[in-house]
Design a protein around this motif. Structure first.
Motif, PDB file in Angstrom:
ATOM      1  N   ALA A  44       0.830  -1.208   0.000  1.00 12.78           N
ATOM      2  CA  ALA A  44       0.000   0.000   0.000  1.00 12.78           C
ATOM      3  C   ALA A  44       0.865   1.260   0.000  1.00 12.78           C
ATOM      4  N   ILE A  45       2.006   1.214   0.676  1.00 16.70           N
ATOM      5  CA  ILE A  45       2.934   2.358   0.672  1.00 16.70           C
ATOM      6  C   ILE A  45       3.495   2.553  -0.736  1.00 16.70           C
ATOM      7  N   ILE A  46       3.969   1.473  -1.334  1.00 16.67           N
ATOM      8  CA  ILE A  46       4.550   1.553  -2.679  1.00 16.67           C
ATOM      9  C   ILE A  46       3.530   2.063  -3.692  1.00 16.67           C
ATOM     10  N   ALA A  47       2.272   1.633  -3.533  1.00 15.20           N
ATOM     11  CA  ALA A  47       1.208   2.050  -4.450  1.00 15.20           C
ATOM     12  C   ALA A  47       0.749   3.481  -4.205  1.00 15.20           C
ATOM     13  N   PRO A  69      15.259  -3.311   1.576  1.00  9.80           N
ATOM     14  CA  PRO A  69      14.766  -1.941   1.458  1.00  9.80           C
ATOM     15  C   PRO A  69      13.916  -1.774   0.200  1.00  9.80           C
ATOM     16  N   VAL A  70      12.792  -1.050   0.352  1.00 10.26           N
ATOM     17  CA  VAL A  70      11.913  -0.794  -0.790  1.00 10.26           C
ATOM     18  C   VAL A  70      11.820   0.686  -1.119  1.00 10.26           C
ATOM     19  N   GLY A  71      12.237   1.544  -0.178  1.00  4.95           N
ATOM     20  CA  GLY A  71      12.154   2.974  -0.424  1.00  4.95           C
ATOM     21  C   GLY A  71      12.459   3.763   0.824  1.00  4.95           C
ATOM     22  N   ILE A  72      12.343   5.070   0.683  1.00  7.48           N
ATOM     23  CA  ILE A  72      12.629   6.011   1.766  1.00  7.48           C
ATOM     24  C   ILE A  72      11.348   6.756   2.112  1.00  7.48           C
ATOM     25  N   GLU A  73      11.033   6.787   3.406  1.00  9.88           N
ATOM     26  CA  GLU A  73       9.912   7.616   3.867  1.00  9.88           C
ATOM     27  C   GLU A  73      10.470   8.865   4.517  1.00  9.88           C
ATOM     28  N   GLN A  74       9.718   9.953   4.384  1.00 11.50           N
ATOM     29  CA  GLN A  74      10.065  11.192   5.074  1.00 11.50           C
ATOM     30  C   GLN A  74       8.827  11.670   5.813  1.00 11.50           C
ATOM     31  N   GLY A  98      -4.556   3.912   4.244  1.00 11.16           N
ATOM     32  CA  GLY A  98      -4.465   3.153   3.005  1.00 11.16           C
ATOM     33  C   GLY A  98      -4.781   1.671   3.132  1.00 11.16           C
ATOM     34  N   GLU A  99      -5.512   1.326   4.167  1.00  9.19           N
ATOM     35  CA  GLU A  99      -5.846  -0.082   4.387  1.00  9.19           C
ATOM     36  C   GLU A  99      -7.298  -0.391   4.054  1.00  9.19           C
ATOM     37  N   PHE A 146       3.556  10.703   6.014  1.00  9.91           N
ATOM     38  CA  PHE A 146       4.864  10.623   5.361  1.00  9.91           C
ATOM     39  C   PHE A 146       4.724  10.676   3.856  1.00  9.91           C
ATOM     40  N   ARG A 147       5.854  11.025   3.225  1.00  6.32           N
ATOM     41  CA  ARG A 147       6.021  10.908   1.774  1.00  6.32           C
ATOM     42  C   ARG A 147       6.915   9.698   1.557  1.00  6.32           C
ATOM     43  N   PHE A 148       6.772   9.060   0.406  1.00  7.74           N
ATOM     44  CA  PHE A 148       7.548   7.857   0.122  1.00  7.74           C
ATOM     45  C   PHE A 148       8.187   7.967  -1.252  1.00  7.74           C
ATOM     46  N   GLU A 149       9.455   7.573  -1.312  1.00  9.92           N
ATOM     47  CA  GLU A 149      10.166   7.502  -2.579  1.00  9.92           C
ATOM     48  C   GLU A 149      10.707   6.075  -2.736  1.00  9.92           C
ATOM     49  N   PRO A 150      10.263   5.359  -3.768  1.00 12.35           N
ATOM     50  CA  PRO A 150      10.788   4.003  -3.965  1.00 12.35           C
ATOM     51  C   PRO A 150      12.274   4.043  -4.303  1.00 12.35           C
TER      52      PRO A 150
END
Length: 137
Positions: A23-26, A62-67, A88-89, A132-136
């Motif tokens: 869900a984070i990646i999407a 690791p799949v990405g970086i959250e901020q 997002g669930e 948070f923001r996420f960057e794969p």
């Protein structure tokens, strides 16, 4: 670059973590909830706006970086719909959010981890709500 950042883990390894990371990646999951008592028990600092961490999957990859973009501490009884939806669930109400999270917090895996086999969340239990923001990667 990622070796210098702390690790961010969602749930425990297994199906729950896999679904949360997906869900984070999407881009569906942009907020998360944890309990203040866990930070206090583990002696970890609370997240702060601007903090960055490496999100890992169940295999520890690791799949990405959250901020972190926002942090609030609220009573579980005061969690709002905006936060519940941003989890997002698939929650469509605060009641669904609460039911889903109580299922986790009242489950044996969490209670074992917390060292409290009879732990129960109440309206007054303090929760840490983080956006948070996420960057794969």
């Amino acid at each position: 670059m990622t070796e210098e950042l702390p690790v961010s883990e969602y749930g425990f390894p297994g199906p729950l973590r896999d679904s949360l990371v997906a869900a984070i990646i999407a881009g569906e999951k942009t907020s998360t909830t944890s309990l203040l008592r866990d930070y206090e028990r583990e002696g970890e600092p609370l997240p702060e706006v601007g903090d960055r961490a490496v999100v890992i999957d169940s295999a520890g990859d690791p799949v990405g970086i959250e901020q972190i973009t926002e942090v609030r501490i609220v009573r579980v009884g005061d969690v709002d719909l905006e936060h519940a939806l941003a989890e997002g669930e698939g929650f469509t109400s605060v009641a669904e959010w609460r039911e889903g999270h109580e299922g986790f917090w009242h489950g044996s895996e969490y209670r074992d981890h917390a060292g409290d086999p009879s732990f129960r969340v109440t309206d007054d239990t303090l929760a840490v709500l983080a956006r948070f923001r996420f960057e794969p990667i």
